[in-house]
Design a protein around this motif. Structure first.
Motif, PDB file in Angstrom:
ATOM      1  N   PHE A  68      80.627 -23.090  32.270  1.00 18.29           N
ATOM      2  CA  PHE A  68      79.625 -24.138  32.425  1.00 18.29           C
ATOM      3  C   PHE A  68      80.055 -25.455  31.789  1.00 18.29           C
ATOM      4  O   PHE A  68      79.632 -26.521  32.236  1.00 18.29           O
ATOM      5  CB  PHE A  68      78.279 -23.663  31.871  1.00 18.29           C
ATOM      6  N   GLU A  69      80.898 -25.387  30.776  1.00 17.68           N
ATOM      7  CA  GLU A  69      81.439 -26.616  30.197  1.00 17.68           C
ATOM      8  C   GLU A  69      82.337 -27.303  31.215  1.00 17.68           C
ATOM      9  O   GLU A  69      82.313 -28.530  31.378  1.00 17.68           O
ATOM     10  CB  GLU A  69      82.229 -26.304  28.927  1.00 17.68           C
ATOM     11  N   THR A 113      75.341 -22.754  20.790  1.00 19.58           N
ATOM     12  CA  THR A 113      74.381 -21.970  21.558  1.00 19.58           C
ATOM     13  C   THR A 113      73.400 -22.893  22.278  1.00 19.58           C
ATOM     14  O   THR A 113      73.085 -22.682  23.455  1.00 19.58           O
ATOM     15  CB  THR A 113      73.605 -21.011  20.631  1.00 19.58           C
ATOM     16  N   ILE A 114      72.939 -23.927  21.567  1.00 16.14           N
ATOM     17  CA  ILE A 114      72.021 -24.902  22.173  1.00 16.14           C
ATOM     18  C   ILE A 114      72.704 -25.610  23.343  1.00 16.14           C
ATOM     19  O   ILE A 114      72.114 -25.800  24.410  1.00 16.14           O
ATOM     20  CB  ILE A 114      71.550 -25.931  21.132  1.00 16.14           C
ATOM     21  N   ARG A 115      73.951 -26.002  23.150  1.00 13.90           N
ATOM     22  CA  ARG A 115      74.671 -26.707  24.212  1.00 13.90           C
ATOM     23  C   ARG A 115      74.804 -25.840  25.456  1.00 13.90           C
ATOM     24  O   ARG A 115      74.582 -26.296  26.577  1.00 13.90           O
ATOM     25  CB  ARG A 115      76.052 -27.154  23.717  1.00 13.90           C
ATOM     26  N   LEU A 116      75.159 -24.574  25.270  1.00 19.21           N
ATOM     27  CA  LEU A 116      75.295 -23.682  26.414  1.00 19.21           C
ATOM     28  C   LEU A 116      73.967 -23.530  27.141  1.00 19.21           C
ATOM     29  O   LEU A 116      73.905 -23.552  28.375  1.00 19.21           O
ATOM     30  CB  LEU A 116      75.817 -22.316  25.963  1.00 19.21           C
ATOM     31  N   GLU A 117      72.885 -23.377  26.390  1.00 16.07           N
ATOM     32  CA  GLU A 117      71.576 -23.238  27.032  1.00 16.07           C
ATOM     33  C   GLU A 117      71.213 -24.495  27.817  1.00 16.07           C
ATOM     34  O   GLU A 117      70.627 -24.411  28.902  1.00 16.07           O
ATOM     35  CB  GLU A 117      70.508 -22.936  25.981  1.00 16.07           C
ATOM     36  N   LYS A 118      71.575 -25.655  27.314  1.00 14.48           N
ATOM     37  CA  LYS A 118      71.274 -26.896  28.023  1.00 14.48           C
ATOM     38  C   LYS A 118      72.140 -27.036  29.282  1.00 14.48           C
ATOM     39  O   LYS A 118      71.684 -27.579  30.300  1.00 14.48           O
ATOM     40  CB  LYS A 118      71.454 -28.104  27.103  1.00 14.48           C
ATOM     41  N   LEU A 119      73.377 -26.564  29.214  1.00 13.56           N
ATOM     42  CA  LEU A 119      74.226 -26.563  30.404  1.00 13.56           C
ATOM     43  C   LEU A 119      73.641 -25.641  31.470  1.00 13.56           C
ATOM     44  O   LEU A 119      73.593 -25.980  32.660  1.00 13.56           O
ATOM     45  CB  LEU A 119      75.649 -26.114  30.041  1.00 13.56           C
ATOM     46  N   LEU A 120      73.183 -24.462  31.028  1.00 19.39           N
ATOM     47  CA  LEU A 120      72.537 -23.523  31.942  1.00 19.39           C
ATOM     48  C   LEU A 120      71.264 -24.134  32.538  1.00 19.39           C
ATOM     49  O   LEU A 120      71.002 -24.014  33.736  1.00 19.39           O
ATOM     50  CB  LEU A 120      72.197 -22.227  31.209  1.00 19.39           C
ATOM     51  N   LYS A 279      82.554 -19.422  41.486  1.00 19.06           N
ATOM     52  CA  LYS A 279      83.247 -20.696  41.676  1.00 19.06           C
ATOM     53  C   LYS A 279      84.431 -20.821  40.721  1.00 19.06           C
ATOM     54  O   LYS A 279      85.476 -21.367  41.067  1.00 19.06           O
ATOM     55  CB  LYS A 279      82.274 -21.854  41.461  1.00 19.06           C
ATOM     56  N   ALA A 280      84.255 -20.295  39.507  1.00 18.44           N
ATOM     57  CA  ALA A 280      85.315 -20.363  38.495  1.00 18.44           C
ATOM     58  C   ALA A 280      86.361 -19.261  38.697  1.00 18.44           C
ATOM     59  O   ALA A 280      87.372 -19.237  37.993  1.00 18.44           O
ATOM     60  CB  ALA A 280      84.715 -20.255  37.105  1.00 18.44           C
ATOM     61  N   ASN A 281      86.089 -18.343  39.627  1.00 17.81           N
ATOM     62  CA  ASN A 281      87.006 -17.233  39.912  1.00 17.81           C
ATOM     63  C   ASN A 281      87.322 -16.419  38.655  1.00 17.81           C
ATOM     64  O   ASN A 281      88.482 -16.121  38.338  1.00 17.81           O
ATOM     65  CB  ASN A 281      88.306 -17.750  40.540  1.00 17.81           C
ATOM     66  N   VAL A 282      86.262 -16.051  37.935  1.00 15.91           N
ATOM     67  CA  VAL A 282      86.431 -15.287  36.697  1.00 15.91           C
ATOM     68  C   VAL A 282      86.882 -13.863  37.010  1.00 15.91           C
ATOM     69  O   VAL A 282      86.272 -13.171  37.824  1.00 15.91           O
ATOM     70  CB  VAL A 282      85.107 -15.245  35.900  1.00 15.91           C
ATOM     71  N   LYS A 283      87.939 -13.435  36.370  1.00 10.48           N
ATOM     72  CA  LYS A 283      88.466 -12.081  36.524  1.00 10.48           C
ATOM     73  C   LYS A 283      88.595 -11.448  35.138  1.00 10.48           C
ATOM     74  O   LYS A 283      89.170 -12.051  34.229  1.00 10.48           O
ATOM     75  CB  LYS A 283      89.854 -12.085  37.195  1.00 10.48           C
ATOM     76  N   ILE A 284      88.072 -10.253  34.980  1.00  7.94           N
ATOM     77  CA  ILE A 284      88.162  -9.548  33.708  1.00  7.94           C
ATOM     78  C   ILE A 284      89.452  -8.739  33.689  1.00  7.94           C
ATOM     79  O   ILE A 284      89.696  -7.906  34.571  1.00  7.94           O
ATOM     80  CB  ILE A 284      86.949  -8.621  33.499  1.00  7.94           C
TER      81      ILE A 284
END
Length: 324
Positions: A68-69, A113-120, A279-284
């Motif tokens: 999200f960043e 944590t606040i920043r991530l929630e605001k991005l979400l 969209k970010a193509n996240v792969k574990i």
């Protein structure tokens, strides 16, 4: 009522676990502790903790932070984060540092944590706005209640609440005066709100909306989510605005209400997160975290709806093709 410190459900980063999770293979043999005939390396530690609930949650947070960043980082300013942090700190007052410590976090980690929630929040609002049409406004209007004013008494004892109820219902009683004398929350004796507000407890709002003007409720028990103790409320409705027949009168408030409902809808929230992850193509790459993002996978119901919409669209296209 004070807010809970981590209302978002996102855990703070655990610095030691993060260090282990992000270590390179070269660092894996780094010694964390030594003893006679044995050594605990960073790799030992990582292998031990990576399957824990804390590590799984930390991995989720790390992934979401970076995704999200990257996609929305320029949409949330440092000032917004600082302002939100200061507001929460103000609500806790002198107990804020203690609250941070009890949550196992630091000021800087909490700001993350606040920043991530605001991005979400930004991403969810943008997705919700795409669904905001006249039909959505009209549906929101049906459940909307315009501004209502109420006087409220809050007590921490059912016995005291019942006695106070008799007192305020007595002939000639001055509700506001009794509230000022007995209520635990003297700063909010009289409050005005509509159904899109979040400054008043939902059960208090519901009670006030149901009353006629000058009507007095019974004793309403409500659990304080910050202390898990039950408080007892007595509500008197003093004013009620008449609802306009044209929904456009309340367009701004209806939009706020719609966006709030979407933001608080776990299914919608997860769809937005899932799309960002795709969209970010996240792969574990580590099997220990194989299912860490499974909670963001669309449910069968939502998937079925998506498939149905796709099929309907295809049918329309086929029909147009046949007409040609």
């Amino acid at each position: 009522m004070k807010k809970r410190l981590f209302a978002t459900g996102l855990v703070t980063l655990l610095s030691v676990v993060t260090l282990a999770a992000c270590s390179t293979s070269k660092d894996a043999d780094a010694k964390l502790a030594t003893m006679k005939g044995d050594t605990i390396t960073l790799s030992d530690f990582y292998n031990e903790v990576k399957s824990s609930t804390a590590a799984q949650q930390t991995m989720i947070t790390l992934i979401l932070e970076r995704v999200f960043e990257d996609q929305y980082g320029d949409k949330v300013s440092d000032k917004e984060v600082t302002d939100a942090y200061n507001e929460n700190a103000k609500q806790y007052g002198d107990q804020f540092e203690q609250a941070l410590a009890q949550a196992g976090t630091t000021a800087e980690q909490y700001k993350k944590t606040i920043r991530l929630e605001k991005l979400l929040e930004y991403a969810i609002n943008k997705a919700a706005e795409k669904e905001l049409n006249d039909d959505a406004y009209k549906m929101a209007y049906e459940t909307y209640t315009p501004e209502t004013t109420a006087q409220v008494i809050v007590l921490d004892s059912e016995e005291a609440a019942n006695a106070t109820l008799e007192e305020v219902r007595a002939e000639g009683a001055d509700f506001a005066k009794i509230a000022q004398e007995k209520s635990m929350d003297k700063d909010n004796i009289e409050v005005s709100f509509d159904s899109a507000d979040n400054k008043v407890l939902p059960d208090v709002m519901k009670t006030a909306f149901a009353l006629d003007v000058n009507g007095i409720s019974g004793v309403v028990p409500i659990v304080d989510t910050s202390t898990y103790r039950t408080n007892y409320y007595i509500v008197k409705t003093t004013k009620k605005a008449e609802k306009d027949a044209d929904w456009k009168t309340y367009e701004k408030r209806l939009k706020e209400m719609f966006l709030s409902q979407k933001s608080n809808d776990p299914a919608f929230r997860n769809v937005v997160i899932s799309e960002a992850l795709d969209k970010a193509n996240v792969k574990i790459k580590d099997d220990s975290f194989a299912n860490v993002l499974s909670q963001f996978t669309p449910t069968d119901a939502s998937q079925s709806n998506e498939n149905k919409e796709s099929d309907d669209k295809k049918s329309e296209e086929d029909k147009k093709s046949d007409d040609k």
